[in-house]
Every structure is written in structure tokens, then in C-alpha cells.
Design a protein around this motif. Structure first.
Motif, short mmCIF file in Angstrom:
data_model
loop_
_atom_site.label_atom_id
_atom_site.label_comp_id
_atom_site.label_asym_id
_atom_site.label_seq_id
_atom_site.Cartn_x
_atom_site.Cartn_y
_atom_site.Cartn_z
N ASP A 155 0.80 -1.23 0.00
CA ASP A 155 0.00 0.00 0.00
C ASP A 155 0.83 1.27 0.00
OD1 ASP A 155 0.97 -0.24 2.55
OD2 ASP A 155 -0.97 -0.35 3.54
N ASP A 156 2.14 1.16 -0.12
CA ASP A 156 2.97 2.36 -0.25
C ASP A 156 4.15 2.07 -1.16
OD1 ASP A 156 4.96 1.06 1.24
OD2 ASP A 156 4.36 1.98 3.11
N VAL A 157 4.95 3.09 -1.39
CA VAL A 157 6.05 2.95 -2.35
C VAL A 157 7.04 1.88 -1.92
CG1 VAL A 157 7.97 4.15 -3.44
CG2 VAL A 157 5.83 5.36 -3.05
N GLY A 158 7.35 1.81 -0.64
CA GLY A 158 8.35 0.87 -0.16
C GLY A 158 7.95 -0.58 -0.32
N THR A 159 6.66 -0.88 -0.17
CA THR A 159 6.21 -2.28 -0.23
C THR A 159 5.58 -2.65 -1.57
OG1 THR A 159 4.11 -1.64 0.80
CG2 THR A 159 5.86 -2.43 2.25
N SER A 160 5.17 -1.68 -2.37
CA SER A 160 4.50 -2.00 -3.64
C SER A 160 5.42 -2.77 -4.58
CB SER A 160 3.99 -0.73 -4.31
OG SER A 160 5.08 0.11 -4.69
N LYS A 161 6.72 -2.54 -4.50
CA LYS A 161 7.64 -3.26 -5.39
C LYS A 161 7.65 -4.75 -5.08
CE LYS A 161 11.82 -2.60 -2.57
NZ LYS A 161 13.19 -2.01 -2.55
N LEU A 162 7.24 -5.13 -3.86
CA LEU A 162 7.19 -6.54 -3.47
C LEU A 162 5.93 -7.23 -3.99
CD1 LEU A 162 8.42 -6.12 0.22
CD2 LEU A 162 9.77 -6.55 -1.84
N TYR A 163 5.11 -6.48 -4.70
CA TYR A 163 3.91 -7.02 -5.36
C TYR A 163 3.91 -6.65 -6.84
CZ TYR A 163 2.12 -8.08 -0.72
OH TYR A 163 1.96 -8.60 0.55
N SER A 164 5.09 -6.48 -7.40
CA SER A 164 5.22 -6.08 -8.80
C SER A 164 5.53 -7.30 -9.66
CB SER A 164 6.34 -5.06 -8.95
OG SER A 164 7.60 -5.63 -8.62
N ALA A 165 5.27 -7.16 -10.97
CA ALA A 165 5.58 -8.24 -11.90
C ALA A 165 7.08 -8.52 -11.91
CB ALA A 165 5.10 -7.86 -13.29
N GLU A 166 7.89 -7.49 -11.75
CA GLU A 166 9.34 -7.67 -11.74
C GLU A 166 9.77 -8.51 -10.53
OE1 GLU A 166 8.48 -3.77 -13.87
OE2 GLU A 166 7.70 -4.86 -12.12
N PHE A 167 9.13 -8.27 -9.38
CA PHE A 167 9.47 -9.03 -8.18
C PHE A 167 9.10 -10.50 -8.36
CE2 PHE A 167 8.20 -10.69 -3.97
CZ PHE A 167 9.40 -10.53 -3.28
N TYR A 168 7.90 -10.76 -8.87
CA TYR A 168 7.47 -12.15 -9.04
C TYR A 168 8.29 -12.85 -10.12
CZ TYR A 168 3.55 -11.00 -6.01
OH TYR A 168 2.77 -10.61 -4.94
N ALA A 169 8.79 -12.11 -11.10
CA ALA A 169 9.68 -12.71 -12.09
C ALA A 169 10.98 -13.18 -11.44
CB ALA A 169 9.98 -11.70 -13.20
N LEU A 170 11.48 -12.41 -10.48
CA LEU A 170 12.67 -12.83 -9.75
C LEU A 170 12.39 -14.07 -8.91
CD1 LEU A 170 13.99 -9.34 -8.54
CD2 LEU A 170 14.97 -10.79 -10.32
N VAL A 171 11.18 -14.11 -8.31
CA VAL A 171 10.80 -15.30 -7.54
C VAL A 171 10.74 -16.52 -8.46
CG1 VAL A 171 8.99 -16.39 -6.17
CG2 VAL A 171 9.54 -13.98 -5.81
N ALA A 172 10.17 -16.34 -9.66
CA ALA A 172 10.05 -17.45 -10.61
C ALA A 172 11.43 -18.01 -10.97
CB ALA A 172 9.31 -16.99 -11.86
#
Length: 521
Positions: free
Chosen positions: A388-405
Motif C-alpha cells: 500500500d505504499d512505495v516501499g512495499t509496492s515493489k514486493l507485489y510487482s511483476a518484476e518481483f514475481y519474475a525474480l521469484v520465478a
């Protein structure tokens, strides 16, 4: 330097060159103080509300506008610029020094944070806007010079002072004094420099009554700020307690967030809050953590990665499987893990999970860690704060989930806590679309956790969408079973996918979806 006259137009206790240097020094210090006030307003907003971009935008826009208003108002104060400047600095030091405490009080007791923020930003901005025109007049009364050169000198001192204030705020004031006491201390410095320079350097321009009034005013301002400094800690404790239903038994501000533990009067309900957001209740946390962990463990699970989860409760569920050989926990804040490891109530709740030799803890940003990670994990658990803010929104981004994949083998699994499908449906379904954007096939499911409400998760793989199920060797559970997990796949018609978009680093739509959530509840 082109000068029309080198003779001062007012009697000074020191040579004009020295007097001019002292005034520019005052400009330097006052500019540093002004920037600290500005940063303090942004910081308290991010602490209390978490929305840094909005808070910074409101503060900056209101203050810049108010500075323009203040510059216009200064025309009416040029009759006695020395007296006017001293009064302005006294008011600025008092309002700016107390601004953090005033805003915290407005937030805790009156639910009037936003109006109070706008009002304080306007008042502080207007007072700062009055400064430069008055200082220009005082400089010219010390020694006449071209207006362009006088402006250049004033702005140079002002900008360099702003640099000092901007660097001192995060690296000196916050670590040594904290936000409330740091603001009060800067207010006192502002008062001493701003008012004292006038009392000494321009005393010939002040009548006896004005001199006495300014002296008394300075004493009153310093006295008020001194009291505020002395009682700042108690004020913070009282204001913080007003925000929580149960008594606070532990509170600390780490490098990253405010950590609060509360305990009900009967001792049965212990709750952890991070920046005011509930993380768990000891009464029903098992519902959340059983639902989060056991479906992702229905498959390969020798090596498990937990992103977040610093309370150790998800870790407790993972370690119930004897064939888990290693668990890597990546949590940003060491203070949370330290509390979860040492607090007797929480460590008992998580079964001393951090003491298990299979556990390795890394304290860093999850996004950064994944970028540098070259290892694969059979199961990944994303137990992270809402985006819900700038600091945590990147942890719900497509780029983040691509790194998880990239960290998942062919048959690896990922589970994501995705917020409430009932209270924040757009944010919840956006997580699903974001997982798909990253090339993951995801299955949503939801359960009821009384302290949270209806809560949702996604189980994802790099192959087909998985069917959530319990492992055949699952340990005895208090909440989850096969029937409940089958029912968890059903969403009511009014909370199904409304057709939202994925969230990315450059377009963090999840923030917007969270901002429209929880209204009326």
C-alpha cells in the motif's frame, strides 16, 4: 562587489563586515532549521500513514505556496524589519519545533491528521516565506549593495543551510534524538539564533519595550520547547496508547518501522503491530499461518525460502515437516526477528523457531536479495506487508514475481499473502494478474481470520495452476482441513475479479487499489 555606500545605515555593535557575516550565518542556520521542519512533516506522515509520496506531495506543495504568500505579507512588515524578523523566527521555532507532537496528538486523539498537516505546513511555509525579504532589508541596512549581489549572497547561505539540514535530519537528529525531540531541539536552535541575533546586533533599532518583549518572548519559547523536550517521551507513550485497544507492553522504533506489542487485560490476546498495522493476534494467528503454509508444502519442500515472516509463526508451520532440510528467512528488520526470538510470549507462540539449526536468517531487502540470489528453492513463501505504499509496492510487482520465478525449479511452488478479497478486492485480484504477468500460473483461495476478516492467498507455480491441497503427512492442524480448503476456492459473486490490471515498478497500481480499500470499515 558594487556598493552605493559602505556606511551602515544603522548603528551596529561590530564592524559592518562582521555584522553581515553574522546575518548570513543566521540565514544559514534558519534555512537548515526550515528544511528540518519540512522533512519532519513528511516523516511523521510516512510513520503514521505509510503513504510517503502523498504526504511529501501535500507538504511540499502547501509549503511552497505558503512561502509565496509569506513573501507578499512581508511587504507589510518592512517598517521595522529587525523586530518583525525576530517575531517571525520566534513563532517559526515554536510552531516548527512542536509540529511533530501536534500532529501526533491530532492523529491519536482527534482523527484530524490531514487538516492539521495542511494547517501546519501552511503556517510554517508562510513564516519561512517572510524571512528572506526581511533579511534582505537587514543586509542592506548593514551595508548597501546591488540587489542582485545581496540576493545571491542570501540564497547561497540559504541553500547551503538547506543542505546541512537535509543531511543532519536522517544521519544525526533521527538516530540521536528521534523525531519528536529532534524537532524540538531544532526549534530551540532556531529561536536562539534568529531572535538573539536581532537582540544583540540590531538592538539600536528596538525600543526598550520591544527589546524587553522580545527577550521575554525568547524565554517563553525556549521554556515551552524545553517542557516539550522533557515530556516528549511521555507524550509519545500516551498518544501511542490512544491508538490501541489493549495496553501496550512493548514499543520501539527500529531503523525501519514502529514495532508495538499489546496484551489484553486477561492476557489471552497478544497482538503485534508494525507501523500501526496488525500483524497477528495470538487468538487466531494459527488460522492465517496454517492457510498460508500447508498448501505450499504439498510438493517438494527440502529447501524453503520465506520472504518476510520475521515473527517466526510461518516458520513454525514449515518446521513441522521433518524432511525440510533448510529454511532461508529474508526479513528486512532485525528488530522484529530479535523481538520474536527473545519475547517469551512470541517465542513460545512460534515454538522458538529461530533456534532451529535448519534456519538461516538474512536481514536485507527481499527484492535486492532475489536479484543477487543464484539458488533455487522448492517452496517460496511471500509473507510480506501489503503493497500500500512505495516501499512495499515493489514486493507485489511483476518484476518481483519474475525474480521469484527464477528461484523456483520446474516443480517449485510459491504462496503469496495477498490481502483481503472482501475489504480490498481490487488489490487482491491485482496480485493474481501480476503473478500471471510474471509467467506464473496462480490459484486464489480465501479463509476467515477473525482479527483480520476475510483473507486471501495465491498458490502459484511456473507450470499449470495448482490445486491447493494438504500434504498427506501434514501435522495435526487446528483450523485447516481438506473440506475447508476446497471451500476456500469459492469466492462470492460480489467479490470476484472485477477486471483490474497488474502492478509493475513503473506503474504500481496496487497502491491505488489499496487506497480505495477498507472504506466504511
Amino acid at each position: 562587489m558594487t556598493e552605493t555606500s559602505t556606511r551602515p545605515s544603522t548603528r551596529l555593535p561590530v564592524p559592518p563586515r562582521v555584522a553581515r557575516f553574522l546575518v548570513l550565518t543566521a540565514v544559514f542556520v534558519c534555512a537548515a532549521c526550515g528544511l528540518v521542519y519540512e522533512l519532519a512533516l513528511v516523516a511523521i506522515g510516512s510513520y503514521l500513514l505509510g503513504d510517503t509520496i502523498t504526504q511529501a506531495s501535500v507538504v511540499l506543495s502547501v509549503m511552497v505556496f505558503a512561502m509565496g504568500v509569506g513573501s507578499l505579507l512581508s511587504k507589510r512588515l518592512q517598517g521595522n524589519p529587525a523586530l518583525s524578523f525576530a517575531v517571525v523566527e520566534g513563532l517559526l521555532s515554536l510552531v516548527g519545533g512542536l509540529s511533530v507532537l501536534l500532529l501526533y496528538g491530532a492523529f491519536a486523539w482527534f482523527s484530524a491528521y490531514q487538516p492539521a498537516l495542511v494547517l501546519l505546513a501552511f503556517v510554517i511555509g508562510a513564516l519561512i516565506g517572510v524571512e528572506i525579504p526581511l533579511l534582505m532589508t537587514l543586509i542592506q541596512r548593514i551595508r548597501k549593495q546591488d540587489a542582485s549581489e545581496a540576493v545571491a549572497d542570501l540564497f547561497a547561505a540559504d541553500y547551503v543551510g538547506g543542505l546541512l539540514g537535509g543531511l543532519a535530519f536522517p544521519f544525526l537528529l533521527l538516530p540521536l534524538l528521534g523525531l519528536p525531540k529532534g524537532s524540538v531541539t531544532v526549534g530551540a536552535l532556531n529561536a536562539v539564533v534568529g531572535v538573539a541575533v536581532v537582540l544583540w546586533l540590531f538592538r539600536s533599532q528596538l525600543g526598550r519595550r520591544a527589546y524587553a518583549a522580545l527577550t521575554c518572548g525568547l524565554i517563553v519559547v525556549l521554556g515551552a520547547l524545553g517542557l516539550a523536550f522533557a515530556y516528549a517521551d511521555q507524550f509519545e507513550v500516551d498518544a501511542r496508547q490512544a491508538l490501541y485497544r489493549d495496553p501496550i507492553v512493548h514499543a520501539e522504533r527500529s531503523e525501519y518501522q514502529e514495532i508495538v506489542l499489546t496484551r489484553s487485560l486477561d492476557g489471552d490476546d497478544v497482538r503485534m503491530f508494525l507501523n500501526g498495522s496488525l500483524q497477528f493476534s495470538s487468538l487466531d494467528e494459527y488460522r492465517y499461518h496454517e492457510s498460508l503454509i500447508h498448501p505450499v508444502m504439498d510438493g517438494p519442500r527440502a529447501d524453503v525460502l520465506v520472504l518476510g515472516g520475521g515473527d517466526g509463526l510461518a516458520l513454525r508451520e514449515i518446521l513441522a515437516y521433518d524432511d525440510v532440510s533448510s529454511v532461508t528467512v529474508v526479513d528486512l528488520d532485525p528488530a522484529v526477528v530479535e523481538l520474536a526470538s527473545t519475547d517469551p510470549v512470541i517465542s513460545d507462540l512460534n515454538g522458538d523457531s529461530f533456534e532451529d539449526p535448519r534456519v538461516r536468517v538474512v536481514h536485507t531487502d527481499a527484492f535486492r536479495w532475489l536479484r543477487e540470489n543464484g539458488r533455487e528453492f522448492d517452496a517460496v513463501v511471500a509473507d510480506l506487508p501489503d503493497g500500500d505504499d512505495v516501499g512495499t509496492s515493489k514486493l507485489y510487482s511483476a518484476e518481483f514475481y519474475a525474480l521469484v520465478a527464477e528461484a523456483l525449479p520446474e516443480n517449485g511452488r510459491l504462496v503469496v499473502q495477498a490481502g483481503s478479497p472482501f475489504f480490498a478486492p481490487e488489490a487482491f485480484w491485482s496480485v493474481g494478474h501480476t503473478l500471471e504477468e510474471a509467467g506464473l500460473a496462480a490459484t486464489p483461495y480465501n479463509v476467515d481470520v477473525p482479527s483480520f476478516g476475510n483473507w486471501g492467498f495465491y498458490l502459484a507455480t511456473t507450470g499449470g495452476a495448482p490445486a491447493p491441497a494438504l500434504p498427506d503427512d501434514a501435522p495435526p492442524l487446528r483450523f485447516l482441513d481438506d473440506d475447508l480448503l476446497a471451500a476456500a476456492l469459492v469466492f462470492p459473486r460480489d467479490r470476484r475479479d472485477p477486471g483490474v490490471e497488474a502492478s509493475t515498478l513503473m506503474r504500481p497500481s496496487v497502491i491505488e487499489y489499496h487506497q480505495g480499500a477498507w472504506r466504511g470499515y
